[in-house]
Write an enzyme that holds these catalytic residues in place. Sequence first.
Site, PDB file in Angstrom:
ATOM      1  CG  HIS A  10      -4.782   2.396   5.934  1.00 45.95           C
ATOM      2  ND1 HIS A  10      -6.123   2.397   6.219  1.00 45.95           N
ATOM      3  CD2 HIS A  10      -4.649   3.032   4.745  1.00 45.95           C
ATOM      4  CE1 HIS A  10      -6.750   2.999   5.237  1.00 45.95           C
ATOM      5  NE2 HIS A  10      -5.904   3.393   4.337  1.00 45.95           N
ATOM      6  CG  HIS A  35       0.127  15.412   1.840  1.00 50.52           C
ATOM      7  ND1 HIS A  35      -0.833  15.619   0.870  1.00 50.52           N
ATOM      8  CD2 HIS A  35      -0.262  14.310   2.512  1.00 50.52           C
ATOM      9  CE1 HIS A  35      -1.760  14.672   0.969  1.00 50.52           C
ATOM     10  NE2 HIS A  35      -1.441  13.860   1.948  1.00 50.52           N
ATOM     11  CG  ASN A  70      -5.142   8.596  -3.287  1.00 49.76           C
ATOM     12  OD1 ASN A  70      -4.102   8.062  -3.667  1.00 49.76           O
ATOM     13  ND2 ASN A  70      -5.243   9.227  -2.129  1.00 49.76           N
ATOM     14  CG  HIS A 126      -0.969   7.160  -1.076  1.00 54.05           C
ATOM     15  ND1 HIS A 126      -2.228   7.250  -1.629  1.00 54.05           N
ATOM     16  CD2 HIS A 126      -1.128   6.507   0.096  1.00 54.05           C
ATOM     17  CE1 HIS A 126      -3.109   6.690  -0.815  1.00 54.05           C
ATOM     18  NE2 HIS A 126      -2.463   6.227   0.245  1.00 54.05           N
ATOM     19  CG  LEU A 127       4.493   5.124  -5.787  1.00 55.38           C
ATOM     20  CD1 LEU A 127       4.927   4.214  -6.940  1.00 55.38           C
ATOM     21  CD2 LEU A 127       5.649   5.309  -4.806  1.00 55.38           C
ATOM     22  NE  ARG A 128       0.643  11.921  -2.305  1.00 52.66           N
ATOM     23  CZ  ARG A 128      -0.388  11.534  -1.561  1.00 52.66           C
ATOM     24  NH1 ARG A 128      -1.376  10.833  -2.101  1.00 52.66           N
ATOM     25  NH2 ARG A 128      -0.451  11.864  -0.288  1.00 52.66           N
ATOM     26  CG  ASP A 161      -1.567   4.933   4.031  1.00 53.89           C
ATOM     27  OD1 ASP A 161      -1.712   5.249   2.839  1.00 53.89           O
ATOM     28  OD2 ASP A 161      -2.283   5.389   4.946  1.00 53.89           O
ATOM     29  CE  LYS A 171      -7.921   2.070  -0.367  1.00 52.29           C
ATOM     30  NZ  LYS A 171      -6.830   2.973  -0.094  1.00 52.29           N
ATOM     31  CG  HIS A 226      -9.802   4.662   3.625  1.00 51.28           C
ATOM     32  ND1 HIS A 226      -8.594   5.310   3.682  1.00 51.28           N
ATOM     33  CD2 HIS A 226     -10.533   5.137   4.668  1.00 51.28           C
ATOM     34  CE1 HIS A 226      -8.587   6.142   4.720  1.00 51.28           C
ATOM     35  NE2 HIS A 226      -9.760   6.067   5.320  1.00 51.28           N
ATOM     36  CG  HIS A 257      -1.856   1.167   1.297  1.00 52.04           C
ATOM     37  ND1 HIS A 257      -3.200   1.005   1.598  1.00 52.04           N
ATOM     38  CD2 HIS A 257      -1.705   2.498   1.096  1.00 52.04           C
ATOM     39  CE1 HIS A 257      -3.809   2.167   1.574  1.00 52.04           C
ATOM     40  NE2 HIS A 257      -2.916   3.108   1.280  1.00 52.04           N
ATOM     41  CB  ALA A 261      -4.855  12.852   6.257  1.00 54.05           C
ATOM     42  CG  LEU A 278      -7.528  10.680   7.606  1.00 50.80           C
ATOM     43  CD1 LEU A 278      -8.371  11.371   6.536  1.00 50.80           C
ATOM     44  CD2 LEU A 278      -8.312  10.557   8.904  1.00 50.80           C
TER      45      LEU A 278
HETATM   46  C1  NCD Z   1      -3.594   9.236   2.021  1.00 45.94           C
HETATM   47  C2  NCD Z   1      -3.181  10.272   0.984  1.00 45.94           C
HETATM   48  O1  NCD Z   1      -2.660  11.338   1.351  1.00 45.94           O
HETATM   49  O2  NCD Z   1      -3.360  10.009  -0.213  1.00 45.94           O
HETATM   50  N1  NCD Z   1      -3.526   9.831   3.312  1.00 45.94           N
HETATM   51  C3  NCD Z   1      -3.403   9.170   4.504  1.00 45.94           C
HETATM   52  O3  NCD Z   1      -3.474   9.830   5.540  1.00 45.94           O
HETATM   53  N2  NCD Z   1      -3.211   7.883   4.559  1.00 45.94           N
HETATM   54  C4  NCD Z   1      -4.929   8.706   1.710  1.00 45.94           C
HETATM   55  C5  NCD Z   1      -5.293   7.480   2.482  1.00 45.94           C
HETATM   56  O4  NCD Z   1      -4.730   6.403   2.296  1.00 45.94           O
HETATM   57  O5  NCD Z   1      -6.182   7.599   3.331  1.00 45.94           O
HETATM   58 ZN    ZN Z   2      -3.337   5.104   1.700  1.00 41.69          ZN
END
Ligand code: NCD
Ligand code: ZN
Length: 350
Positions: A183, A260, A50, A24-26, A256, A108, A145, A22, A272, A228
Amino acid sequence: MASEPHTLTSRTLTIRRPDDWHVHLRDGAMLHAVAPRTAAQFARAIVMPNLSPPVTRVEHAIAYRKRIMAALPEGTAFTPLMTCYLTDDSDPAEIVRGFREGVWAACKLYPANATTNSAHGVSDPARIRPVLEAMQRAGMPLLIHGEVTDPAIDIFDREAVFVDRVLTPLVRDLPALKIVMEHITTAQAVDFVAAAGTQVAATITPQHLHLNRNALFAGGLRPHAYCLPVVKRETHRMAVRAAAVSGSPKFFLGTDSAPHTPGAKESACGCAGIFNAPFALESYLQVFEAEGALDRFEEFASEHGARFYGLPLNAGTVTLVRDTVRVPGHVAGVVPFHAGEMLAWRVAAT
Ligand code: NCD
Ligand code: ZN
């Protein structure tokens, strides 16, 4: 299959190359900044969809996968496993096609407005029942989620209420659907997953093993501890730690990591997400060592997830060395998890 590569000495731990189930690579500049960090630690990763706009179609996923590979140094051995962002309008045929063609590893499910870029998420799982039935038939995992979005529910209770209101009926109605509760943060989630059939599993992040909710307010408001699902009370942290080191194949590594910019975090309305990719293995290892479970780390990091997804275990190994490492205040322009702290392990250069 036996875990051949595992060797533990007083100074080193060598394990089969691990995967991150899991992350997030943006996209754009942030993708270029963070993807090499994940690829340096993990052989494969389940990449969250996302983005803005979200990754909802097979062509989007193919194009995103190409951008990920282009963001890595030439010759990096890393496999991004793509996911499909479910919306109320998701088409079962498109989803199953993407899975059969090997583009998508999973779907997802974000409850609409539960978290970052989830505005297009699912308003009610009942609305996507044909999609879930098609996934069940195809053997395609559903990644969830697990938080309700009902503003009347206390934010610290949203995961436990999700287990009762959404997950329990879902698992009952679709008993063969492969589900990963992502998560997990509560004793209720641990208990639910442990009691369910082998088709239900969960990922565990480093932050939910290290932090309880006091971390959000330690000496002042701490935006870099905010993610989150939000970190919970100590009793829940202990339950999640026990699950991670239990040896149960239902629990596996998913960072996760959710970077940011410092400005987006240190704000009147901070985003988050915790950027834990640069020291993820070191962070987990700290916990496994404290729990006297270093010999269980390889299964958590490198075996349980692959087996759940029906993928081969990785070839090759990574060695962690007992050595004091100071986590810098910034990595790639982002504040990492454990910034300014000392960790007791480092990944050996290969
Ligand atoms: C994630 C995000 O910033 O994309 N943020 C997080 O707090 N985990 C989204 C997510 O997985 O809830
Ligand atoms: Zn996530």
